[in-house]
Design a protein around this motif. Structure first.
Motif, PDB file in Angstrom:
ATOM      1  N   SER A 103       0.811  -1.217   0.000  1.00 47.72           N
ATOM      2  CA  SER A 103       0.000   0.000   0.000  1.00 47.72           C
ATOM      3  C   SER A 103       0.845   1.267   0.000  1.00 47.72           C
ATOM      4  O   SER A 103       0.492   2.250  -0.654  1.00 47.72           O
ATOM      5  N   GLU A 104       1.980   1.271   0.701  1.00 51.83           N
ATOM      6  CA  GLU A 104       2.789   2.493   0.752  1.00 51.83           C
ATOM      7  C   GLU A 104       3.409   2.817  -0.609  1.00 51.83           C
ATOM      8  O   GLU A 104       3.572   3.976  -0.975  1.00 51.83           O
ATOM      9  N   LEU A 218      -1.989   2.919   4.260  1.00 49.26           N
ATOM     10  CA  LEU A 218      -1.030   3.993   4.535  1.00 49.26           C
ATOM     11  C   LEU A 218      -1.735   5.313   4.817  1.00 49.26           C
ATOM     12  O   LEU A 218      -1.326   6.073   5.698  1.00 49.26           O
ATOM     13  N   LEU A 234       8.804   3.182   7.754  1.00 48.00           N
ATOM     14  CA  LEU A 234       8.621   2.942   6.329  1.00 48.00           C
ATOM     15  C   LEU A 234       9.978   2.792   5.660  1.00 48.00           C
ATOM     16  O   LEU A 234      10.988   3.278   6.175  1.00 48.00           O
ATOM     17  N   SER A 238       9.858   5.042   0.088  1.00 50.98           N
ATOM     18  CA  SER A 238       8.399   5.150  -0.004  1.00 50.98           C
ATOM     19  C   SER A 238       7.854   6.280   0.866  1.00 50.98           C
ATOM     20  O   SER A 238       6.641   6.394   1.045  1.00 50.98           O
TER      21      SER A 238
END
Length: 284
Positions: A103-104, A218, A234, A238
């Motif tokens: 997702s990030e 995220l 993270l 990203s």
């Protein structure tokens, strides 16, 4: 005034020598004799006016100038190869490709890739799924994807291409002060590579901490951070523009994380190869 131009053929030979570890192996890979490989390197060094290798025992290793040239040469060759790939496949690529992505990276990487790729190859249909890396790589689910971008905290997998070994960093909103007594954490659910690394490292030190908020998305974590609920971790590459890298004496080093590409597409290999090149060029 004469313009100096490097030979891409010589640069490709040079890169092969560095990556394969010897003149002989590079010659085998390129179908050339060792004297021919050596002559190419002499021409390259002569043109640059710099030695690129230092003799260590019976072998040659790249020196400081060679290391610099290696990085630049890879970029030049990648641009060259991309031009030929793009112009030769632009009108012919078609099909459906199923992409799995964390997702990030979906929020930071995907917009630039999808926009440009879809515009250039309108006959390719992209089916994108965003999820935790561990879920994307689950053996029962891998068959659902042709191409997977994922984070790996495990030993190197034989079918993985490591795009980047990235720094894992603490992330938050530097306009928000951290609680002096207990470190507040906002994390993805169990199974998240980041979450596992954070908890493992924090358990090795004595500062108090607690998980204040959990969300697999995220944007949900970003909203919680902006509301002052805590910090997260993270991969540095990203990091969203809205968040900051956080420094605090209580925060342990989180080490590095592997960003890997898994190519499983057999139905549309050229589509998968081309999208892989897009992703590879943007993961830095």
């Amino acid at each position: 005034m004469s313009v100096k131009q490097l030979s891409l053929d010589n640069l490709r030979t040079f890169v092969n020598i560095i990556e394969l570890g010897s003149f002989v192996k590079a010659g085998d890979a390129l179908g050339r004799s060792q004297p021919a490989i050596s002559l190419q390197m002499k021409k390259l060094e002569g043109q640059l006016g710099r030695k690129l290798f230092s003799k260590v025992g019976q072998s040659y290793q790249s020196n400081k100038d060679g290391d610099y040239l290696y990085q630049q040469a890879k970029q030049m060759l990648a641009i060259n190869d991309d031009i030929f790939t793009t112009l030769s496949t632009q009108q012919t690529l078609r099909g459906r490709l199923r992409l799995g992505i964390p997702s990030e990276f979906a929020s930071t990487l995907l917009p630039s890739i999808i926009g440009e790729f879809s515009q250039r190859y309108p006959d390719v249909s992209l089916d994108v799924t965003s999820s935790l890396s561990r879920q994307l790589l689950d053996k029962s689910l891998r068959k659902d994807f042709d191409l997977i971008l994922a984070l790996s905290d495990e030993a190197f997998e034989k079918d993985a291409e490591v795009l980047l070994e990235d720094d894992l960093v603490w992330v938050g909103d530097n306009s928000r002060k951290l609680n002096k007594n207990t470190l507040p954490l906002v994390l993805a659910p169990e199974g998240c590579v980041y979450r596992s690394r954070v908890i493992k490292q924090l358990k090795q030190q004595t500062h108090a901490w607690k998980i204040t908020y959990t969300n697999a998305d995220l944007y949900g974590l970003m909203a919680a951070i902006k509301q002052g609920l805590g910090i997260t971790a993270l991969a540095k590459s990203s990091l969203p523009a809205e968040l900051d890298i956080v420094k605090d004496s209580r925060l342990p080093s989180l080490g590095k994380i592997k960003i890997c590409l898994f190519n499983k597409d057999t139905q549309h290999p050229q589509v998968s190869k081309t999208l892989s090149e897009y992703i590879r060029a943007r993961i830095k």
